[in-house]
Design a protein around this motif. Sequence first.
Motif, PDB file in Angstrom:
ATOM      1  N   GLU A  20       1.714  15.452  -0.440  1.00 37.11           N
ATOM      2  CA  GLU A  20       1.997  15.924   0.905  1.00 37.11           C
ATOM      3  C   GLU A  20       2.922  14.949   1.632  1.00 37.11           C
ATOM      4  N   ILE A  21       3.648  15.478   2.600  1.00 34.52           N
ATOM      5  CA  ILE A  21       4.526  14.664   3.434  1.00 34.52           C
ATOM      6  C   ILE A  21       3.753  14.273   4.696  1.00 34.52           C
ATOM      7  N   LYS A  22       3.822  12.994   5.050  1.00 34.74           N
ATOM      8  CA  LYS A  22       3.140  12.519   6.253  1.00 34.74           C
ATOM      9  C   LYS A  22       4.059  11.607   7.036  1.00 34.74           C
ATOM     10  N   THR A  23       4.071  11.770   8.356  1.00 38.40           N
ATOM     11  CA  THR A  23       4.913  10.942   9.214  1.00 38.40           C
ATOM     12  C   THR A  23       4.055   9.946   9.984  1.00 38.40           C
ATOM     13  N   TYR A  24       4.617   8.759  10.216  1.00 37.44           N
ATOM     14  CA  TYR A  24       3.929   7.688  10.933  1.00 37.44           C
ATOM     15  C   TYR A  24       4.814   7.187  12.062  1.00 37.44           C
ATOM     16  N   LYS A  25       4.175   6.753  13.148  1.00 42.16           N
ATOM     17  CA  LYS A  25       4.907   6.149  14.248  1.00 42.16           C
ATOM     18  C   LYS A  25       5.223   4.688  13.917  1.00 42.16           C
ATOM     19  N   GLU A  26       6.046   4.071  14.734  1.00 43.51           N
ATOM     20  CA  GLU A  26       6.350   2.656  14.571  1.00 43.51           C
ATOM     21  C   GLU A  26       5.089   1.813  14.747  1.00 43.51           C
ATOM     22  N   LYS A  27       4.914   0.814  13.861  1.00 38.57           N
ATOM     23  CA  LYS A  27       3.787  -0.116  13.880  1.00 38.57           C
ATOM     24  C   LYS A  27       2.436   0.586  13.684  1.00 38.57           C
ATOM     25  N   GLU A  28       2.443   1.667  12.938  1.00 39.68           N
ATOM     26  CA  GLU A  28       1.195   2.378  12.635  1.00 39.68           C
ATOM     27  C   GLU A  28       0.633   1.896  11.304  1.00 39.68           C
ATOM     28  N   ILE A  29      -0.669   1.667  11.274  1.00 41.53           N
ATOM     29  CA  ILE A  29      -1.344   1.216  10.061  1.00 41.53           C
ATOM     30  C   ILE A  29      -1.423   2.353   9.046  1.00 41.53           C
ATOM     31  N   ILE A  30      -1.068   2.046   7.797  1.00 43.43           N
ATOM     32  CA  ILE A  30      -1.202   3.006   6.705  1.00 43.43           C
ATOM     33  C   ILE A  30      -2.519   2.749   5.971  1.00 43.43           C
ATOM     34  N   PHE A  31      -2.759   1.486   5.640  1.00 47.43           N
ATOM     35  CA  PHE A  31      -4.078   1.068   5.156  1.00 47.43           C
ATOM     36  C   PHE A  31      -4.271  -0.407   5.462  1.00 47.43           C
ATOM     37  N   ARG A  32      -5.546  -0.820   5.468  1.00 44.11           N
ATOM     38  CA  ARG A  32      -5.901  -2.204   5.773  1.00 44.11           C
ATOM     39  C   ARG A  32      -6.524  -2.885   4.557  1.00 44.11           C
ATOM     40  N   GLU A  33      -6.437  -4.193   4.551  1.00 44.01           N
ATOM     41  CA  GLU A  33      -7.138  -4.989   3.544  1.00 44.01           C
ATOM     42  C   GLU A  33      -8.623  -4.639   3.591  1.00 44.01           C
ATOM     43  N   GLY A  34      -9.195  -4.337   2.420  1.00 43.45           N
ATOM     44  CA  GLY A  34     -10.604  -3.951   2.356  1.00 43.45           C
ATOM     45  C   GLY A  34     -10.830  -2.456   2.261  1.00 43.45           C
ATOM     46  N   ASP A  35      -9.780  -1.652   2.557  1.00 41.30           N
ATOM     47  CA  ASP A  35      -9.890  -0.198   2.399  1.00 41.30           C
ATOM     48  C   ASP A  35      -9.881   0.170   0.916  1.00 41.30           C
ATOM     49  N   SER A  36     -10.425   1.335   0.607  1.00 46.75           N
ATOM     50  CA  SER A  36     -10.382   1.847  -0.766  1.00 46.75           C
ATOM     51  C   SER A  36      -9.037   2.520  -1.016  1.00 46.75           C
ATOM     52  N   GLY A  72       1.336  -0.200  -3.036  1.00 50.23           N
ATOM     53  CA  GLY A  72      -0.101   0.008  -3.231  1.00 50.23           C
ATOM     54  C   GLY A  72      -0.486   0.641  -4.546  1.00 50.23           C
ATOM     55  N   ASP A  73       0.497   0.951  -5.402  1.00 49.35           N
ATOM     56  CA  ASP A  73       0.202   1.684  -6.629  1.00 49.35           C
ATOM     57  C   ASP A  73      -0.605   0.878  -7.634  1.00 49.35           C
ATOM     58  N   ALA A  74      -0.450  -0.450  -7.646  1.00 51.20           N
ATOM     59  CA  ALA A  74      -1.192  -1.263  -8.616  1.00 51.20           C
ATOM     60  C   ALA A  74      -2.700  -1.142  -8.409  1.00 51.20           C
ATOM     61  N   HIS A  75      -3.123  -0.928  -7.153  1.00 48.50           N
ATOM     62  CA  HIS A  75      -4.552  -0.828  -6.853  1.00 48.50           C
ATOM     63  C   HIS A  75      -5.174   0.465  -7.376  1.00 48.50           C
ATOM     64  N   LEU A  76      -4.358   1.451  -7.714  1.00 44.48           N
ATOM     65  CA  LEU A  76      -4.885   2.741  -8.152  1.00 44.48           C
ATOM     66  C   LEU A  76      -5.467   2.698  -9.561  1.00 44.48           C
ATOM     67  N   PHE A  77      -5.162   1.640 -10.318  1.00 41.28           N
ATOM     68  CA  PHE A  77      -5.616   1.549 -11.704  1.00 41.28           C
ATOM     69  C   PHE A  77      -6.876   0.699 -11.868  1.00 41.28           C
ATOM     70  N   ILE A  78      -7.355   0.120 -10.773  1.00 39.76           N
ATOM     71  CA  ILE A  78      -8.543  -0.727 -10.852  1.00 39.76           C
ATOM     72  C   ILE A  78      -9.515  -0.334  -9.742  1.00 39.76           C
ATOM     73  N   ASP A  79     -10.781  -0.582  -9.959  1.00 40.17           N
ATOM     74  CA  ASP A  79     -11.816  -0.238  -8.988  1.00 40.17           C
ATOM     75  C   ASP A  79     -12.011  -1.392  -8.010  1.00 40.17           C
ATOM     76  N   LYS A  80     -10.962  -1.678  -7.229  1.00 39.35           N
ATOM     77  CA  LYS A  80     -10.993  -2.772  -6.273  1.00 39.35           C
ATOM     78  C   LYS A  80     -10.412  -2.303  -4.944  1.00 39.35           C
ATOM     79  N   LYS A  81     -10.826  -2.974  -3.870  1.00 36.86           N
ATOM     80  CA  LYS A  81     -10.309  -2.667  -2.545  1.00 36.86           C
ATOM     81  C   LYS A  81      -8.901  -3.250  -2.391  1.00 36.86           C
ATOM     82  N   TYR A  82      -8.170  -2.761  -1.396  1.00 40.76           N
ATOM     83  CA  TYR A  82      -6.855  -3.321  -1.103  1.00 40.76           C
ATOM     84  C   TYR A  82      -6.991  -4.793  -0.708  1.00 40.76           C
TER      85      TYR A  82
END
Length: 204
Positions: A20-36, A72-82
Amino acid sequence: MKTISCMKIDEQLLKSYSAEIKTYKEKEIIFREGDSPNFYYQIIEGAVKVNNFNDEGKEFIHNILGKGQSFGDAHLFIDKKYTVNAYTLKPTTLIILPKKNFINLVKEHPHISLEINACLSLRLYFKMKMMHDMVSQHPSARILGLFNYLKSYTDCEDQHSFNVKLTRQQIADLTGLRVETIIRTIKKMEKENMVKIEDRKIFY
């Protein structure tokens, strides 16, 4: 031919797996450290900073990415948080693919798997090389180690084709040098044709 250093998957192929296509505003968080990690992210337009902070609150910038690049693609192959944060530097449009669909895509398209392996291997190579250069007593070696690492994420192969989108202060923070040393060393590197400066922008 340069090895792919930052993964880019054909958008039509991604959409065929329900991206899907998603738009974000300036300085918007996409994901944080500790997220899945739940999605594969690829930039259509805009800019994304990938960073984290140490216990003292000091920022470490891992990269600033733009059009056609993924993160963030490297995190998709392991069961670890960002282990990093990702947020936009300006209005940004992403194409995002759920983790399960991404894994199915990789399984069903072996050439994508090979490209991802090349991408991740090259990232690791340049990161290890940068860490080696960072212990050098020569400021120019530290700076070049950082620039080579950042440039490895792009398709820029020619000399002075890569715009280093970091401030002098950010370069100082990343290399452990004083900002005055960065300014002085960058000027020396320009005289030696290692970098080019245009409107205070650094090109490597």
